[in-house]
Enzyme design. Sequence first.
Site, PDB file in Angstrom:
ATOM      1  N   ASP A  24      21.044  59.423  61.129  1.00 25.42           N
ATOM      2  CA  ASP A  24      21.300  60.854  60.877  1.00 25.42           C
ATOM      3  C   ASP A  24      22.055  61.170  59.583  1.00 25.42           C
ATOM      4  OD1 ASP A  24      20.628  60.515  63.515  1.00 25.42           O
ATOM      5  OD2 ASP A  24      22.356  61.583  64.327  1.00 25.42           O
ATOM      6  N   GLN A  40      24.770  58.155  59.037  1.00 26.28           N
ATOM      7  CA  GLN A  40      24.959  57.085  60.013  1.00 26.28           C
ATOM      8  C   GLN A  40      24.466  55.794  59.372  1.00 26.28           C
ATOM      9  OE1 GLN A  40      25.923  57.481  63.910  1.00 26.28           O
ATOM     10  NE2 GLN A  40      27.146  58.438  62.310  1.00 26.28           N
ATOM     11  N   TRP A  48      20.046  49.409  64.000  1.00 23.85           N
ATOM     12  CA  TRP A  48      21.189  50.211  64.445  1.00 23.85           C
ATOM     13  C   TRP A  48      22.275  49.293  64.993  1.00 23.85           C
ATOM     14  CZ3 TRP A  48      23.816  51.654  68.976  1.00 23.85           C
ATOM     15  CH2 TRP A  48      24.567  52.830  68.897  1.00 23.85           C
ATOM     16  N   PHE A  80      30.085  58.116  65.265  1.00 26.92           N
ATOM     17  CA  PHE A  80      28.777  58.747  65.438  1.00 26.92           C
ATOM     18  C   PHE A  80      28.678  59.991  64.546  1.00 26.92           C
ATOM     19  CE2 PHE A  80      26.784  57.200  69.711  1.00 26.92           C
ATOM     20  CZ  PHE A  80      26.784  55.904  69.236  1.00 26.92           C
ATOM     21  N   SER A  81      27.674  60.822  64.838  1.00 31.11           N
ATOM     22  CA  SER A  81      27.369  61.955  63.955  1.00 31.11           C
ATOM     23  C   SER A  81      28.381  63.089  64.049  1.00 31.11           C
ATOM     24  CB  SER A  81      25.977  62.488  64.277  1.00 31.11           C
ATOM     25  OG  SER A  81      25.027  61.574  63.788  1.00 31.11           O
ATOM     26  N   ASP A 141      28.020  64.870  68.697  1.00 29.82           N
ATOM     27  CA  ASP A 141      27.411  65.462  67.499  1.00 29.82           C
ATOM     28  C   ASP A 141      27.960  66.861  67.187  1.00 29.82           C
ATOM     29  OD1 ASP A 141      25.964  63.135  67.673  1.00 29.82           O
ATOM     30  OD2 ASP A 141      24.147  64.089  68.439  1.00 29.82           O
ATOM     31  N   GLU A 190      20.157  66.300  70.982  1.00 29.15           N
ATOM     32  CA  GLU A 190      21.130  65.719  70.072  1.00 29.15           C
ATOM     33  C   GLU A 190      21.268  66.599  68.829  1.00 29.15           C
ATOM     34  OE1 GLU A 190      21.034  61.011  70.870  1.00 29.15           O
ATOM     35  OE2 GLU A 190      19.293  61.678  69.769  1.00 29.15           O
ATOM     36  N   TRP A 275      13.273  57.557  66.785  1.00 24.33           N
ATOM     37  CA  TRP A 275      13.972  56.516  67.551  1.00 24.33           C
ATOM     38  C   TRP A 275      13.015  55.558  68.256  1.00 24.33           C
ATOM     39  CZ3 TRP A 275      18.347  54.662  66.581  1.00 24.33           C
ATOM     40  CH2 TRP A 275      19.431  55.450  66.206  1.00 24.33           C
TER      41      TRP A 275
HETATM   42  C1  FRU Z   1      20.899  61.023  66.839  1.00 16.38           C
HETATM   43  C2  FRU Z   1      22.031  60.156  67.361  1.00 16.38           C
HETATM   44  C3  FRU Z   1      23.251  60.990  67.658  1.00 16.38           C
HETATM   45  C4  FRU Z   1      24.371  60.002  67.545  1.00 16.38           C
HETATM   46  C5  FRU Z   1      23.889  59.094  66.440  1.00 16.38           C
HETATM   47  C6  FRU Z   1      24.258  57.653  66.629  1.00 16.38           C
HETATM   48  O1  FRU Z   1      19.949  60.323  66.097  1.00 16.38           O
HETATM   49  O2  FRU Z   1      21.597  59.445  68.509  1.00 16.38           O
HETATM   50  O3  FRU Z   1      23.199  61.649  68.899  1.00 16.38           O
HETATM   51  O4  FRU Z   1      25.585  60.615  67.227  1.00 16.38           O
HETATM   52  O5  FRU Z   1      22.480  59.212  66.389  1.00 16.38           O
HETATM   53  O6  FRU Z   1      23.924  56.885  65.520  1.00 16.38           O
END
Ligand code: FRU
Length: 478
Positions: A24, A40, A48, A80-81, A141, A190, A275
């Site tokens: 993100d 991210q 990831w 995270f985001s 988020d 999200e 994803w």
């Molecule tokens: C969206 C997400 C967010 C989270 C982040 C983790 O792509 O899943 O909800 O904060 O990526 O990397």
Amino acid sequence: MSTLYREPYRPQFHFSPPAFWLNDPNGLVYHKGFFHLFYQHHPFSTQWGPMHWGHAISPDLVHWQHLPIALYPDAIAAIFSGGVVFDADNTSGLVPGGGLIAVFSYANQTQGLAFSRDDGLTWEKYSGNPVMPAHGEHFRDPHVFWHTPTRRWVMSLAVADCVHFYTSPNLRHWEFAGAFSAGHVAGLWEVPSLLPFEVEGKTVWVLLVSVLKAGPAGSGGLQYFIGDFDGHLFSNHHPPDTVLWADFGPDNYAAVTFHNAPHNRHILLGWMNNWEYANALPTRPWNGSMTLPRLLRLEKTPAGLRLCQTPYPEFRKLRHPLLITTTHTVPAGDNALAGLRGKTIELVLELFHPQDFTLVVHQGAVYHTRLTYDAARGTIEVDRTRCGDTAFHPAFARLFSAPLPAGAGLKLHLFLDESCLELFGAEGQTVITALLLSAPEDAGLELTAPQPLAIRHLEVYALHSIWGAPHSPHATAL
Ligand code: FRU
């Protein structure tokens, strides 16, 4: 010469990190002459993992300078985001004289703050973190903005399959204000964000949400709602079964806009991935790139208000013209792009009236991607089932289509990069973003129609790379 940014599949005018994983966009903000992009980032792998915030800045949203990692995991969790705001009046007490504050989720779904006292170059975590405890497994988020009428900060937060709103006078103490759910598109929500638009003297709000499971092209999509916001609650103008998509392709997720962009513009940037297969993408030494930045407008259409996107105009400076034509008719079956090749291409096509055609891009001896416009149905279909490498994940080889409302004429604006396409149609009402993993030499272009094609206007440009000295290694006019 360095081969960095010259690897197979490497986007030449889209942002990607020099190496390792990106998802993100985070903390998008314009501040003192620079657009800041945090993202991210897993700096040890192309998959990831424990999330950090990578960082880059740009004066023009076209060229980027990579900066050191802004936020590292700490004793609480990985990062995270979230967003970054400019706390001009130091409401937080953390930035005397005003400064940037990051509001982010920890991986354990609590929310934290970090502040910068040097205009975003370096960051310090707030000693009182977390500022908000976790409420459940999916509570993350934060997207924060200053709501002038109530003189409060407002935070939207993704909570399972709805959005919660919180308010705060100081970014440190947050109070629950309201919840919004639509109940129609199933699965996890999200990265929500709430944006005001001015329409005929009134403020209309758009709530953007990334939906993980259900999307118009399979899993993962960017949905939006149009409604009112009173500082506490968002109310949808439409019944819950109205589903509006900001993108009909599979590869635009977690998109958010820049705070404080010049001229109050809303400029959107998304993670160009999905994803479902992101972790399996065969790109090395990096994995992940961003969409083109896009200007958002809320337009009146025959169907009602709709979100429209246009590519950020500054990209025009990368153009190297290959073909500029005006009115002409291409005989049935002839290639209107004969003699042109290129993988980093911008194409503007205007027809006198909607009529069937097929555009083939990234064409090689065996592989290609096909875009087919069906005038009777008013749809455009993208077939990437034979784009090149599709074997890395069973969900990648896909066909997807979008409604393409046409007026008297038909207009398309297409961007091709080494490993993606972005299509803007119907004045930006229809957008398709898709990754294409095609071989470097698969650079053919073909535009044909079963009937004589009545072209009002056709422009084709090679786009220079934004990485290093201007040149166009993959585009030539023969
Ligand atoms: C969206 C997400 C967010 C989270 C982040 C983790 O792509 O899943 O909800 O904060 O990526 O990397």
